[in-house]
Design a protein around this motif. Structure first.
Motif, mmCIF file in Angstrom:
data_model
loop_
_atom_site.group_PDB
_atom_site.id
_atom_site.type_symbol
_atom_site.label_atom_id
_atom_site.label_comp_id
_atom_site.label_asym_id
_atom_site.label_seq_id
_atom_site.Cartn_x
_atom_site.Cartn_y
_atom_site.Cartn_z
ATOM 1 N N ALA A 85 0.794 -1.224 0.000
ATOM 2 C CA ALA A 85 0.000 0.000 0.000
ATOM 3 C C ALA A 85 0.824 1.271 0.000
ATOM 4 N N ILE A 86 2.120 1.163 0.236
ATOM 5 C CA ILE A 86 2.912 2.344 0.600
ATOM 6 C C ILE A 86 3.580 3.028 -0.584
ATOM 7 N N GLY A 87 3.388 2.516 -1.777
ATOM 8 C CA GLY A 87 4.044 3.113 -2.934
ATOM 9 C C GLY A 87 3.476 4.473 -3.310
ATOM 10 N N PRO A 88 4.140 5.191 -4.227
ATOM 11 C CA PRO A 88 3.625 6.484 -4.685
ATOM 12 C C PRO A 88 2.321 6.296 -5.461
ATOM 13 N N LYS A 89 1.448 7.313 -5.390
ATOM 14 C CA LYS A 89 0.143 7.216 -6.041
ATOM 15 C C LYS A 89 -0.247 8.565 -6.632
ATOM 16 N N ASN A 90 -0.854 8.517 -7.772
ATOM 17 C CA ASN A 90 -1.396 9.729 -8.382
ATOM 18 C C ASN A 90 -2.854 9.857 -7.935
ATOM 19 N N VAL A 91 -3.067 10.465 -6.767
ATOM 20 C CA VAL A 91 -4.429 10.585 -6.237
ATOM 21 C C VAL A 91 -5.237 11.622 -6.996
ATOM 22 N N ASN A 92 -4.625 12.275 -7.969
ATOM 23 C CA ASN A 92 -5.347 13.229 -8.800
ATOM 24 C C ASN A 92 -5.882 12.578 -10.072
ATOM 25 N N LEU A 102 -2.078 1.198 -9.826
ATOM 26 C CA LEU A 102 -1.804 0.703 -8.484
ATOM 27 C C LEU A 102 -1.334 -0.745 -8.526
ATOM 28 N N VAL A 103 -2.028 -1.581 -9.273
ATOM 29 C CA VAL A 103 -1.620 -2.985 -9.403
ATOM 30 C C VAL A 103 -0.243 -3.079 -10.051
ATOM 31 N N ASP A 104 0.008 -2.255 -11.041
ATOM 32 C CA ASP A 104 1.314 -2.268 -11.702
ATOM 33 C C ASP A 104 2.428 -1.938 -10.730
ATOM 34 N N GLU A 105 2.199 -0.932 -9.891
ATOM 35 C CA GLU A 105 3.221 -0.548 -8.910
ATOM 36 C C GLU A 105 3.444 -1.675 -7.903
ATOM 37 N N PRO A 111 12.556 7.889 -2.010
ATOM 38 C CA PRO A 111 11.407 7.057 -1.647
ATOM 39 C C PRO A 111 10.385 6.899 -2.763
ATOM 40 N N ASN A 112 10.593 7.575 -3.885
ATOM 41 C CA ASN A 112 9.699 7.385 -5.022
ATOM 42 C C ASN A 112 10.030 6.119 -5.801
ATOM 43 N N SER A 113 11.160 5.522 -5.507
ATOM 44 C CA SER A 113 11.576 4.358 -6.285
ATOM 45 C C SER A 113 12.214 3.311 -5.383
ATOM 46 N N ILE A 114 12.312 2.102 -5.901
ATOM 47 C CA ILE A 114 12.979 1.015 -5.195
ATOM 48 C C ILE A 114 14.476 1.266 -5.271
#
Length: 903
Positions: free
Chosen positions: A338-345, A356-359, A794-797
């Motif tokens: 759940a903790i990955g970056p997200k485009n909530v816009n 989300l599934v891809d991330e 923190p935006n990437s692995i």
């Protein structure tokens, strides 16, 4: 266990309230759904007849002119000529959600509520009734697009060849420990594997490093802070008798210290892209991410078997639990997903779900398997043996879960912001958090909030009516924002406590809430371009006969257990490689997230398999493997440079010497706190992001509570009006949690800014004295003490951090208030413990460098301090009780290159 049945978590809790459109405000609700709809269901003959007779003719006559493939310029991105595209919807959400009138924008539009379709007239009442009946019966719709067949570029022969020949996919095999010419140097099997390759290339290993350097290396590698002068002296005494005994005793002691989990937990947080906000365009906080951080630290301290650690993070919500505490731990573990970056816009909820599934797939496969399966989302992998179908076989396992990342459940959403399109609730934990300081509410307070919500609902209904009238839209919009925010605020408060007003503990994570199903391939990764349906399963290059998914299961638990299985050679190899890298500077495979064709080949493949097998045999014990490596001879060799060895092996791939390393950002900050005597080793509860709650991050600050900001705003407004000023419009708001269109005019900025600072939460935290692992990690707003020194993005692995030497780092050590405070504190410590100048200099060197100064260094230091004291500036002090000369001297030691190097 607290009963939570009074507050079920349904899709209602995660609906979005607002979407601003050109020409007015559209109110609608959106619930998270799967990113690919089911194929045509088995409809009854009566249902199909109803669609063909009552619905299709209306769509063709009234809608296809603007919303079909033949329309050319499709209005609003919405097509209604296929079932899939009708369900996907356009810019504003799904046109039809089977069984749900409220979410079906088509029904909203034909009723001329927020939309007006057709725009110039309303359909006949009986037609609208038919559309209503159709949606309520489940929207039966036989229209399917023709499935496009994809010819894979990765052939079955390619996959078979990779399974049989590529090193990463081969089963673990116990290699024979090599014989070496020098029988005295090696003390472990690790040394024998290393020495055999060195001898094969006529490279002698470097001599052992000095004992104080070995000890400093051990302390920073295992717990992230330097040893004290007393610990160095004790170590040197034992080293003189038996170096191996000295190292083993220290390793055993450090492995049992709680600081071990803080140090090694941070390594894992790098890899899993840990952060406390969404990042991207609208950066919203994750107030409960800290629970996962603490879970990781505790897991390393307790030496949780790594295979269990992996399974819990991928499928903890599906695992049986013996107690409420174990159940809570398993749920918190799924924060990994759940903790990955997200485009909530993102306006389109199906696109959001697909991303989300891809991330989640990308993080899972790169972190645990060292494989970039996500590269096959749009096409077959260009280099590795992954088909696009393999990606969607994995996506089917992840697609039926709901990801929780936002704020406590609320009928009106978590502190609504008009620009946030995708929101989410949280998961209530079955156990209380004893350290939770959130407010409790009395029955009187709860009833008062409920009564206020009732009044606000009536006001909101009135506002909507005013909006439709078209009168004074700007004022109506302001009223609506204020009313809705207050409704959201009250609803969130009530949703965060039980029926007795006691706070409920929440966490991020995932839960399966939809039935399992196979997904179609999306042509070029486009959500509206469906291909053939792919059965859920492992990528073919990983496939084993023992892996099977029961029909009723999503396959996620089975996949997680395969990841943590000894039959899977990748997980153990990948984790062993990470541990080796964190102790020796480089991995045996120098591309830790890429064990594929484009990654690096292992420098010591037999050693990698040997360590992976030992790792599995030790019950996947991280501490056992750390000890095995740290007590080897190769770990303690010197980093001394050899021109002849460098000519043969310039990259030191064969480990003829130790790799010189810089202190990472956390160790640098923690070391300054430790040697100054300021370090607070107690774990803080949660952090400023948790205190701020669900809010938008703006300019390095988090918004204060709605009550604080409201009071601040009123005070600033009164002061402004008292000076004859006014307020202008600005929809930027006050940092996220409470939004208002009013901002002060430029002629009165100071009082407003000062008030704002008093109620917001600063992210730099220069006065914090706890370990750096507990600093707030907000995407795109990192603390300066971390950002300047190559902290993990923190935006990437991040398996390997960058290592740089920049002017910004030097300027930070020269000017930052945190560094100046630690230099002052260090000066105070050395002057307090010793009276003579020589002893003070010696102690400062021992604390900073783990060694005594040389004769030249002692002389130069004495001269500097005496000359400094002869100037008039010596009468000033940076802080009371801290002489400026000694503070300047200590700062010079902290700013030196030697302080920032482990070896």
């Amino acid at each position: 266990m607290r009963r939570l049945d009074h507050m079920p978590l349904t899709h209602e809790h995660s609906r979005s309230l607002f979407s601003l459109l050109s020409g007015g405000l559209l109110l609608f609700l959106i619930a998270p759904v799967a990113f690919a709809e089911d194929a045509a269901s088995e409809y009854s003959a009566e249902q199909l007849t109803f669609f063909e007779a009552k619905i299709r003719p209306v769509l063709v006559k009234e809608c296809y002119c603007c919303h079909s493939e033949k329309a050319g310029n499709i209005r609003g991105g919405l097509r209604l000529d296929t079932r899939e595209l009708t369900h996907i919807g356009g810019d504003n959400g799904p046109a039809v959600v089977p069984g749900d009138l409220e979410q079906s924008l088509l029904y909203n539009a034909v009723n001329h509520e927020d939309f007006r379709m057709p725009p110039n007239r309303k359909l006949a009442p009986e037609v609208i009734a038919d559309i209503r009946a159709w949606i309520e019966m489940g929207a039966p719709d036989p229209r399917e697009r023709q499935v496009e067949q994809i010819q894979p570029s990765v052939t079955a022969e390619d996959i078979a060849q990779a399974r049989e020949q590529f090193w990463a996919y081969q089963p673990l095999r116990q290699p024979e420990v090599p014989q070496t010419q020098d029988s005295n140097w090696a003390i472990t099997d690790i040394d024998r594997f290393i020495l055999a390759q060195l001898e094969g290339n006529e490279l002698p290993p470097a001599a052992d490093a000095e004992p104080q350097k070995v000890l400093r290396r051990l302390y920073f590698d295992l717990i992230g802070i330097p040893p004290t002068p007393e610990e160095i002296q004790d170590f040197e005494n034992v080293w003189k008798k038996n170096p191996s005994d000295a190292v083993e005793q220290v390793v055993d002691r450090l492995l049992e210290m709680p600081q071990f989990g803080e140090r090694w937990g941070r390594h894992w947080l790098d890899v899993v892209r840990y952060a406390e906000s969404t990042g991207r365009e609208v950066n919203m906080t994750y107030p409960h991410a800290w629970r996962y951080r603490d879970y990781v630290i505790d897991a390393f301290n307790s030496d949780k078997p790594f295979n269990e650690f992996a399974v819990e993070q991928l499928a903890g919500d599906l695992l049986p639990a013996k107690s409420d505490e174990e159940s809570a731990e398993n749920i918190v573990a799924t924060t990994f997903l759940a903790i990955g970056p997200k485009n909530v816009n993102e306006r389109n909820r199906i696109q959001f779900q697909a991303d989300l599934v891809d991330e989640q797939i990308d993080a899972t496969t790169r972190v645990f398997l060292g494989s970039s399966v996500s590269c096959a989302r749009c096409h077959d992998h260009k280099f590795d043996a992954f088909r696009q179908a393999d990606y969607y076989a994995l996506a089917g396992m992840f697609n039926n879960l709901t990801t929780f990342f936002g704020a406590p459940p609320s009928d009106y959403g978590p502190y609504r912001q008009v620009q946030v399109q995708r929101t989410s609730s949280l998961i209530p934990l079955p156990v209380d958090d004893p350290n939770d300081a959130k407010p409790k509410y009395t029955s009187v307070q709860m009833e008062k909030m409920k009564d206020e919500m009732k009044e606000l609902r009536e006001e909101a209904a009135e506002v909507r009516r005013d909006m439709r009238s078209g009168d004074n839209q700007a004022n109506v919009l302001m009223r609506l924002i204020r009313t809705s925010n207050r409704l959201a605020e009250l609803s969130a408060k009530l949703g965060s406590v039980d029926e007795n007003g006691i706070p409920i503990s929440f966490c991020m994570g995932v839960k399966e809430e939809r039935r399992a199903r196979d997904l179609p391939v999306l042509i070029r990764g486009e959500i509206d371009q469906r291909g053939a349906v792919v059965p859920r399963g492992l990528p073919q290059v990983f496939a084993t006969e023992s892996f099977a998914i029961p029909s009723e299961s999503s396959g996620r638990r089975e996949f997680a257990e395969w990841v943590g299985s000894a039959d899977n050679p990748l997980t153990s190899r990948v984790m062993v490689n990470r541990i080796w890298q964190n102790l020796l500077g480089y991995g045996i495979v120098r591309s830790p997230e890429n064990f594929g064709v484009t990654g690096e080949s292992p420098t010591h493949p037999e050693l990698l398999d040997h360590l992976a097998l030992e790792f599995v045999k030790s019950n996947w014990s991280v501490k056992t493997l750390v000890k095995e490596i740290a007590t080897s001879r190769v770990y303690r060799i010197s980093s001394a440079f050899s021109p002849s060895a460098h000519e043969i092996d310039p990259s030191n791939r064969l480990l003829w010497r130790a790799n010189p390393r810089r202190l990472d950002a956390e160790s640098l900050r923690d070391a300054m706190l430790a040697i100054s005597g300021s370090l607070d080793e107690e774990r803080p509860h949660a952090g400023p992001v948790y205190d701020a709650g669900y809010t938008r991050v703006r300019g390095g600050t988090l918004g204060g509570s709605p009550e604080d900001i409201r009071a601040m705003f009123q005070s600033a407004m009164n002061a402004q009006r008292g000076q004859g000023g006014g307020f202008g419009m600005n929809q930027g708001g006050f940092g996220g949690r409470f939004r208002t269109p009013f901002m002060p005019r430029p002629n009165q900025p100071n009082a407003f800014a000062n008030a704002m600072r008093s109620v917001t939460h600063q992210l730099d935290m220069e006065d914090a004295k706890f370990r750096s692992v507990y600093l707030p990690i907000v995407r795109d707003e990192l603390p300066r003490s971390l950002e300047a020194f190559d902290f993990a993005d923190p935006n990437s692995i991040t398996g390997v951090r960058e290592s740089s030497n920049t002017p910004n780092q030097a300027l930070y050590m020269m000017n930052n208030p945190f560094v100046l405070k630690q230099a002052d504190a260090l000066a105070g410590r050395v002057t307090k413990e010793h009276n003579s100048l020589g002893d003070q200099i010696d102690l400062a060197f021992q604390l900073c460098y783990g060694r005594s100064p040389t004769v030249d260094e002692r002389t130069a230091s004495s001269n500097f301090l005496r000359q400094f004291n002869e100037t008039s500036a010596s009468q000033r002090s940076r802080t009371p009780g801290s002489p400026l000369a000694m503070a300047a001297f200590c700062q010079a030691l902290l700013a030196s290159a030697e302080f920032r190097l482990i070896d």
